[in-house]
Scaffold this motif. Structure first.
Motif, PDB file in Angstrom:
ATOM      1  N   GLY A   1      52.106  -1.439   7.032  1.00  0.00           N
ATOM      2  CA  GLY A   1      50.923  -1.214   6.734  1.00  0.00           C
ATOM      3  C   GLY A   1      50.371  -2.482   6.150  1.00  0.00           C
ATOM      4  O   GLY A   1      51.328  -3.236   6.164  1.00  0.00           O
TER       5      GLY A   1
ATOM      6  N   SER B   1      48.307  -1.246   1.145  1.00  0.00           N
ATOM      7  CA  SER B   1      48.015   0.157   1.942  1.00  0.00           C
ATOM      8  C   SER B   1      48.886   1.237   1.000  1.00  0.00           C
ATOM      9  O   SER B   1      48.721   2.383   1.414  1.00  0.00           O
ATOM     10  CB  SER B   1      48.495  -0.105   3.225  1.00  0.00           C
ATOM     11  OG  SER B   1      49.878  -0.456   3.398  1.00  0.00           O
TER      12      SER B   1
ATOM     13  N   ASP C   1      47.766   3.364   5.531  1.00  0.00           N
ATOM     14  CA  ASP C   1      46.357   2.925   5.663  1.00  0.00           C
ATOM     15  C   ASP C   1      45.282   3.510   4.469  1.00  0.00           C
ATOM     16  O   ASP C   1      45.129   4.590   4.516  1.00  0.00           O
ATOM     17  CB  ASP C   1      45.475   2.834   7.033  1.00  0.00           C
ATOM     18  CG  ASP C   1      44.275   2.184   7.065  1.00  0.00           C
ATOM     19  OD1 ASP C   1      44.129   1.240   6.319  1.00  0.00           O
ATOM     20  OD2 ASP C   1      43.474   2.696   7.828  1.00  0.00           O
TER      21      ASP C   1
END
Length: 310
Positions: free
Chosen positions: A34, A38, A210
């Motif tokens: 990520g 994140s 995310d």
């Protein structure tokens, strides 16, 4: 080996990890990928209680980690970070042997383990065990950091961007070393990276974070073939996905009878590397061998077809 159930981490009203649930099977590598911020590093640190969850449950080998004192929990979990974190005034052998010494291992056992790990990382024990970290290259320091994390034979290894500071060639070798050692010992590894290619190369499963959320968790082929969100697709790179699939597939299943000119390629060669060799050597077909025996050939047309969408 590791199970997270609805785990969240909130700091000062800001959600860092949001309702994450996943399982890591014993003896496998989970790569967590990520962008910065994140939540992937926090997720890693939750497992060994360097930070505590605000909600949810984390189990290691079936036990709720909250029922295990942090120091006892960490004895069974190796931890390797970017920048290696070696003790600068201790030798390589002293760095690797630090945790076994704390656990009360005998000197002879520690010395044998140090030499075993140095050998596995392709570092001659006679040349390296008495050196100080300052006398090592960046790549050597990073490998010693991983060796130290593995020294007490932990069943679990957590790794936070362990190869991020290395140049591409050294990084590739370090990744190969890690994969070989993991397969030898059956260690369960959770590895955080921002590099999708590294995640694909090392992971049996890949978790994509995310905004603190787990947006997809899948094996590499499924992830490339069906990104769950636009964010996952962007991480993969639209133009790169064909080559990523080709890097995961081997030529073993593409061999057909018939001759081909030039030196053979091993049956374990990736489709991407075989195609590169075909183009570079200007050969429309390549002989394929295993253990010195020619199995047949693989054609450029069959290699190129592997880059088609699923």
């Amino acid at each position: 080996m590791i199970e997270l159930a609805h785990v969240s981490r909130v700091v000062g009203g800001r959600t860092i990890v949001a309702d994450v649930s996943l399982r890591v099977a014993a003896g496998t590598i989970l790569t967590v990928v990520g962008t910065s911020g994140s939540g992937k590093t926090t997720l890693l640190r939750l497992i060994n209680r360097l930070v505590e969850p605000s909600a949810g449950t984390i189990r290691v080998a079936g036990r709720d980690v909250r029922t295990v004192p942090p120091h006892a929990l960490r004895r069974g979990i190796g931890y390797a970070i970017q920048g290696h974190g070696l003790f600068p005034h201790r030798t390589v052998a002293e760095n690797i042997g630090a945790v076994p010494k704390l656990l009360g291992w005998e000197r002879a056992r520690i010395a044998a383990r140090v030499d075993e790990l140095l050998t596995l990382f392709r570092l001659d024990p006679a040349l390296y065990r008495d050196r100080l970290p300052a006398a090592l290259s960046g790549g050597e320091q990073q490998r010693i950091g991983v060796a130290r994390a593995l020294a007490a034979e932990p069943p679990i290894l957590l790794m936070d961007e362990p190869f991020g500071a290395l140049d591409p060639i050294i990084r590739g070798r370090a990744q190969d070393d890690l994969k070989a050692i993991q397969q030898r010992y059956g260690t369960t590894i959770v590895l955080v990276t921002h590099d999708m290619n590294e995640a694909l190369r090392l992971g049996d499963r890949i978790a994509v974070m995310d905004g603190g959320r787990l947006v997809q968790e899948a094996d590499p082929t499924a992830l490339i073939g069906a990104p769950a969100t636009e964010f996952v697709g962007a991480l993969l790179g639209r133009g790169d996905r064909a080559f990523q699939l080709m890097a995961l597939r081997l030529v073993d299943d593409l061999v057909e009878p018939g001759p081909a000119p030039g030196a053979p390629i091993p049956a374990g060669t990736s489709v991407r590397d075989a195609l590169a060799e075909s183009l570079w050597s200007q050969r429309p077909a390549l002989p394929v061998s295993r253990d010195g025996v020619i199995l047949g050939r693989v054609t450029r047309a069959r290699l190129e077809a592997q880059g088609a969408g699923p």
